[in-house]
Write an enzyme that holds these catalytic residues in place. Structure first.
Site, PDB file in Angstrom:
ATOM      1  N   GLU A 138      72.102   1.648  67.204  1.00 36.36           N
ATOM      2  CA  GLU A 138      70.940   2.397  67.674  1.00 36.36           C
ATOM      3  C   GLU A 138      70.418   1.843  68.999  1.00 36.36           C
ATOM      4  OE1 GLU A 138      67.473   4.873  67.900  1.00 36.36           O
ATOM      5  OE2 GLU A 138      69.544   5.046  67.217  1.00 36.36           O
ATOM      6  N   HIS A 140      72.682   2.631  71.941  1.00 39.34           N
ATOM      7  CA  HIS A 140      72.456   4.015  72.364  1.00 39.34           C
ATOM      8  C   HIS A 140      71.231   4.097  73.277  1.00 39.34           C
ATOM      9  CE1 HIS A 140      72.230   8.335  72.300  1.00 39.34           C
ATOM     10  NE2 HIS A 140      71.071   8.325  71.673  1.00 39.34           N
ATOM     11  N   HIS A 189      67.183  17.382  70.250  1.00 39.00           N
ATOM     12  CA  HIS A 189      67.577  16.204  71.036  1.00 39.00           C
ATOM     13  C   HIS A 189      69.029  16.336  71.501  1.00 39.00           C
ATOM     14  CE1 HIS A 189      67.421  12.168  72.522  1.00 39.00           C
ATOM     15  NE2 HIS A 189      68.286  11.687  71.635  1.00 39.00           N
ATOM     16  N   HIS A 218      78.259  28.259  60.631  1.00 32.20           N
ATOM     17  CA  HIS A 218      78.886  27.594  61.769  1.00 32.20           C
ATOM     18  C   HIS A 218      80.389  27.870  61.800  1.00 32.20           C
ATOM     19  CE1 HIS A 218      79.916  24.616  64.736  1.00 32.20           C
ATOM     20  NE2 HIS A 218      80.628  23.905  63.881  1.00 32.20           N
ATOM     21  N   HIS A 258      85.229  15.619  67.871  1.00 34.33           N
ATOM     22  CA  HIS A 258      84.799  17.010  67.776  1.00 34.33           C
ATOM     23  C   HIS A 258      83.507  17.226  68.570  1.00 34.33           C
ATOM     24  CE1 HIS A 258      84.906  20.982  66.030  1.00 34.33           C
ATOM     25  NE2 HIS A 258      83.664  20.858  65.585  1.00 34.33           N
TER      26      HIS A 258
END
Length: 378
Positions: free
Chosen positions: A103, A106, A173, A281, A339
């Protein structure tokens, strides 16, 4: 939150940003430095999106449950007591040493991208003023808008943590990050020479715009799958739970304002809601694939668009393979991250196609102009 922590965080982000800035500094000529800075910022933003996907898919979004630091410290090492206590209480919980570092890494990358965009904006204003407002490739309005956009993205990053991974906030986000990538791609396209595009190629303006809109909607649906952890709601293909149309709960699945794993009423989210999210999706993907394949084949007929069309087909094939692999191989982390990266690459390519059909020179295909030439485009 203390001033010392903010200074330490800022210095860490600056150190990370100095690496790509050193690469840019080696370039020859002011125009070439600016061009390279745009592309390096684009590359780092792509990397940030990939690492953000890794953060989300490893369930590390709450690895440090406050923002912008980690338990009010600039790095996990300084917060070792809090992390040790949380890990001992819940060894597989949201706070562990590995998740805290994922985290915070990032966040460090996000701060570095912010610094790069600040440098980009300052460089654009400096060159624009020094040129007497005549060098169009240095127009500062777009880089200035980028700074405002990255600040908005940072705010959603904070809300992602403080609102405990609420799906709509996490999805927004992600979408804002991809919009930032799209804006940087547009700016990068303005720095490059392009082969001419004939009137037939120019006729793709509306189809390319529609393609971008369809791709954006599909990515939003994919983000909704990821943020609701619905990737394994259907574990077979082309059927879902052995049915063409499985039992689904659209009302709860597509209620946007609710907590993770809960309905808007506070009950646990039924599995049929996750099935609905996954199935929509998956089904809409076929619409997008067919349309983008058609659009890419149209682009292949035009010399100035041929390279972009080939890459669209290549990355689209990669997306199809990785999407199916996540189902058949039970959602392996590496393939899931790839992906997400494929979606980001499709955004870059679709933006490039839209730029070229609008602003590439008119006429028949001829040799590309020298690399030192810069197009005068809006």
């Amino acid at each position: 939150m203390t001033a010392t922590m903010l200074i330490q965080l800022g210095l860490t982000g600056l150190v990370v940003a100095l690496i790509p800035l050193a690469v840019v500094w080696r370039a020859q000529g002011a125009a070439n430095k600016y061009r390279k800075l745009v592309w390096v910022t684009l590359f780092f933003t792509f990397d940030l999106i990939m690492f953000g996907a890794f953060t989300r898919l490893t369930d590390s979004g709450l690895g440090c449950p406050d923002w912008p630091g980690c338990y009010s410290h600039a790095n996990p090492l300084l917060a070792h007591e809090h992390i040790n206590a949380a890990q001992e209480a819940m060894p597989t919980g949201p706070v562990t040493w590995a998740k805290a570092w994922i985290e915070m890494t990032h966040r460090y990358f996000a701060m570095a991208v912010g610094f790069l965009i600040i440098v980009l904006m300052v460089a654009a204003w400096w060159r624009w003023i020094r040129s007497g407002k005549t060098e169009l490739q240095f127009r500062p309005w777009f880089p200035t808008a980028l700074l405002g956009f990255v600040c908005l993205q940072g705010a959603f990053g904070a809300w992602t943590v403080t609102m405990k991974l609420q799906p709509i906030i996490v999805t927004l986000h992600l979408l804002l990050g991809l919009n930032l990538l799209a804006m940087l791609t547009w700016l990068a396209a303005r720095q490059e020479p392009h082969l001419p595009v004939s009137p037939a190629g120019r006729a793709l303006i509306v189809p390319a715009t529609l393609g971008a809109a369809l791709l954006g909607l599909q990515i939003a649906l994919g983000g909704w799958v990821s943020t609701n952890y619905a990737a394994l709601a259907c574990t077979d293909f082309p059927l879902c739970d052995g049915k063409l149309v499985p039992d689904m709960d659209f009302a709860h699945g597509f209620t946007l304002w609710r907590h993770l794993g809960m309905t808007s009423g506070g009950d646990y989210l039924p599995f049929q809601a996750l099935t609905a999210i996954h199935w929509v999706h998956r089904s809409f993907a076929f619409v997008v694939i067919l349309y983008v394949v058609w659009l890419a084949h149209r682009a292949l007929r035009e010399e100035g668009l041929r390279k972009t069309g080939r890459w669209l087909l290549t990355v689209l094939g990669l997306q199809l393979c990785t999407g199916l692999a996540t189902i058949y191989l039970n959602w392996p982390l590496a393939i899931a991250v790839v992906h997400n990266g494929g979606a980001a690459l499709l955004v870059i390519l679709m933006v490039m196609l839209n730029y070229k059909v609008r602003y590439a020179p008119s006429g028949q295909a001829i040799a590309a102009p020298p690399a030192t030439a810069r197009p005068v485009t809006p």
